[in-house]
Design an enzyme around this catalytic site. Structure first.
Site, short mmCIF file in Angstrom:
data_model
loop_
_atom_site.label_atom_id
_atom_site.label_comp_id
_atom_site.label_asym_id
_atom_site.label_seq_id
_atom_site.Cartn_x
_atom_site.Cartn_y
_atom_site.Cartn_z
N THR A 27 5.64 5.62 -2.11
CA THR A 27 4.26 5.15 -2.08
C THR A 27 4.08 4.15 -0.94
O THR A 27 4.99 3.38 -0.65
CB THR A 27 3.90 4.48 -3.42
OG1 THR A 27 3.93 5.47 -4.45
CG2 THR A 27 2.52 3.84 -3.38
N SER A 29 1.88 3.12 3.02
CA SER A 29 1.37 3.68 4.27
C SER A 29 2.42 4.51 5.01
O SER A 29 2.11 5.57 5.58
CB SER A 29 0.85 2.57 5.18
OG SER A 29 1.86 1.62 5.44
N ASP A 82 11.24 6.75 0.85
CA ASP A 82 10.22 5.76 0.55
C ASP A 82 10.25 4.67 1.61
O ASP A 82 11.24 4.50 2.33
CB ASP A 82 10.48 5.16 -0.84
CG ASP A 82 9.23 4.55 -1.48
OD1 ASP A 82 8.20 4.44 -0.78
OD2 ASP A 82 9.30 4.17 -2.66
N ASP A 85 9.02 -3.10 2.22
CA ASP A 85 8.32 -4.24 2.79
C ASP A 85 9.26 -5.15 3.58
O ASP A 85 8.84 -5.79 4.55
CB ASP A 85 7.63 -5.03 1.68
CG ASP A 85 6.59 -4.18 0.96
OD1 ASP A 85 5.70 -3.65 1.64
OD2 ASP A 85 6.68 -4.04 -0.27
N LYS A 95 10.36 -4.30 -2.16
CA LYS A 95 9.39 -3.23 -2.25
C LYS A 95 8.35 -3.58 -3.30
O LYS A 95 8.58 -4.45 -4.12
CB LYS A 95 10.05 -1.90 -2.62
CG LYS A 95 10.85 -1.27 -1.49
CD LYS A 95 11.51 0.03 -1.89
CE LYS A 95 10.60 1.03 -2.54
NZ LYS A 95 9.42 1.39 -1.70
N GLY A 97 4.82 -3.87 -2.48
CA GLY A 97 3.61 -4.46 -1.96
C GLY A 97 2.36 -3.68 -2.35
O GLY A 97 1.27 -4.23 -2.46
N GLY A 98 2.56 -2.38 -2.60
CA GLY A 98 1.44 -1.55 -3.03
C GLY A 98 1.26 -1.49 -4.52
O GLY A 98 0.33 -0.85 -5.01
N GLU A 104 8.63 3.40 -8.40
CA GLU A 104 9.48 3.59 -7.24
C GLU A 104 10.95 3.38 -7.59
O GLU A 104 11.82 4.15 -7.17
CB GLU A 104 9.07 2.63 -6.12
CG GLU A 104 7.75 2.96 -5.46
CD GLU A 104 7.28 1.91 -4.48
OE1 GLU A 104 6.43 2.25 -3.63
OE2 GLU A 104 7.74 0.76 -4.57
#
Length: 231
Positions: A27, A29, A82, A85, A95, A97-98, A104
Site C-alpha cells: 500500500t 504511492s 511494498d 517510509d 512503515k 504512513g498510509g 501490511e
C-alpha cells in the site's frame, strides 16, 4: 523526480515476479506504481494471484485486472512487494504512513520473502525522523496512550504522540483501529522498542518491520540500486 524514482523502483521489482507466484501487494504511492507495472505484465499474459494489503490497493489491483485472493484462501505467499517510509542499513523499516501497517505486516509475515521499493530519500542511518505509526484499539485510548508514553520513557525516547486525524475525526484503519503517530526523532534500539510496544494490551501493532525485508530496490539519480541487509 521522487515520483519518477518510485516508478523506476517499482518497475524493477515487477521484473522479479514469476508466473504462478502468490503475491502480497503493498500500500502507498510507491506500491501503486508496482500495481500498475504488475497489471501491465498480467495483461501481457503473466498468471499470478495477489493478496492486497488495503482496500485502496484492492480497488487499484482490480482495475488493473490482477487476480486477487485473501490470506484465508492463500495463507502462504511467495513474495510481498511494498514500499517503506524509512529504511536503515539493516533493512529495518518504518512503515504505515498510509495507515495500513497491520495488514501490511500480516501479509509480509505470511510471505517467504519481501522486497521493498523506494526512492533514495527513504534511506536513513537511524530510524525515527519519520513519525512511527502505532495502531491501537479505540477502546481505552487514553490508557493506551499513557502506556505508550511510559514505554518511550523506559526506552529513553522523547517526542510528541499524536492521534492521527485528531480527537474529533480520528483516522480509522481498514481494521477499525486508530493510529498514534510518534514523533521520536531517533530510535536507537528498534528491536527493544518493538518488543515493548507489542506488550501493551491496547497496541494492535506498530510500524517497525524487523527481519522481514530480504532486499530493497532503491531508485535515485544513479538509477536503481539493490540494497541488502548489512552484515
Amino acid at each position: 523526480m521522487s515520483d519518477d524514482f518510485k516508478r523506476l523502483a517499482a518497475e524493477r521489482a515487477a521484473e522479479d515476479v514469476k508466473p504462478g507466484m502468490k503475491l502480497g501487494i503493498g500500500t502507498g504511492s510507491t506500491a501503486e506504481h508496482f500495481v500498475r507495472a504488475l497489471g501491465a505484465r498480467v495483461r501481457a499474459g503473466l498468471d499470478v494471484v495477489g493478496v492486497p494489503t488495503s482496500e485502496r490497493t484492492r480497488e487499484l489491483a482490480e482495475a488493473e485486472g490482477i487476480k486477487l485472493a485473501t490470506l484465508e484462501e492463500l495463507p502462504e505467499l511467495d513474495l510481498t512487494i511494498d514500499g517503506a517510509d524509512e529504511i536503515d542499513p539493516a533493512l529495518t523499516l518504518v512503515k504505515g504512513g498510509g495507515g495500513a501497517l497491520l495488514r501490511e505486516k500480516i501479509v509480509a509475515a505470511a510471505s517467504l520473502s519481501m522486497i521493498v521499493i523506494a526512492d533514495e530519500s527513504k534511506l536513513v542511518e537511524c530510524l525515527g525522523a519519520f513519525p512511527l505509526p502505532i495502531e491501537v484499539n479505540p477502546f481505552g485510548l487514553g490508557a493506551t496512550t499513557k502506556a505508550v508514553e511510559a514505554c518511550f520513557a523506559r526506552n529513553g525516547l522523547q517526542g510528541k504522540l499524536v492521534l492521527r486525524g485528531g480527537a474529533e475525526h480520528p483516522f480509522v484503519t481498514d481494521g477499525g483501529h486508530y493510529i498514534l503517530d510518534a514523533h521520536l526523532g531517533r530510535i536507537a534500539d528498534a528491536a527493544r522498542l518493538a518488543h515493548d510496544l507489542v506488550a501493551i494490551p491496547g497496541v494492535v501493532e506498530h510500524g517497525l518491520f524487523l527481519g522481514l525485508a530480504a532486499k530493497a530496490y532503491v531508485a535515485g539519480k544513479q538509477g536503481v540500486t539493490v540494497v541488502e541487509p548489512a552484515k
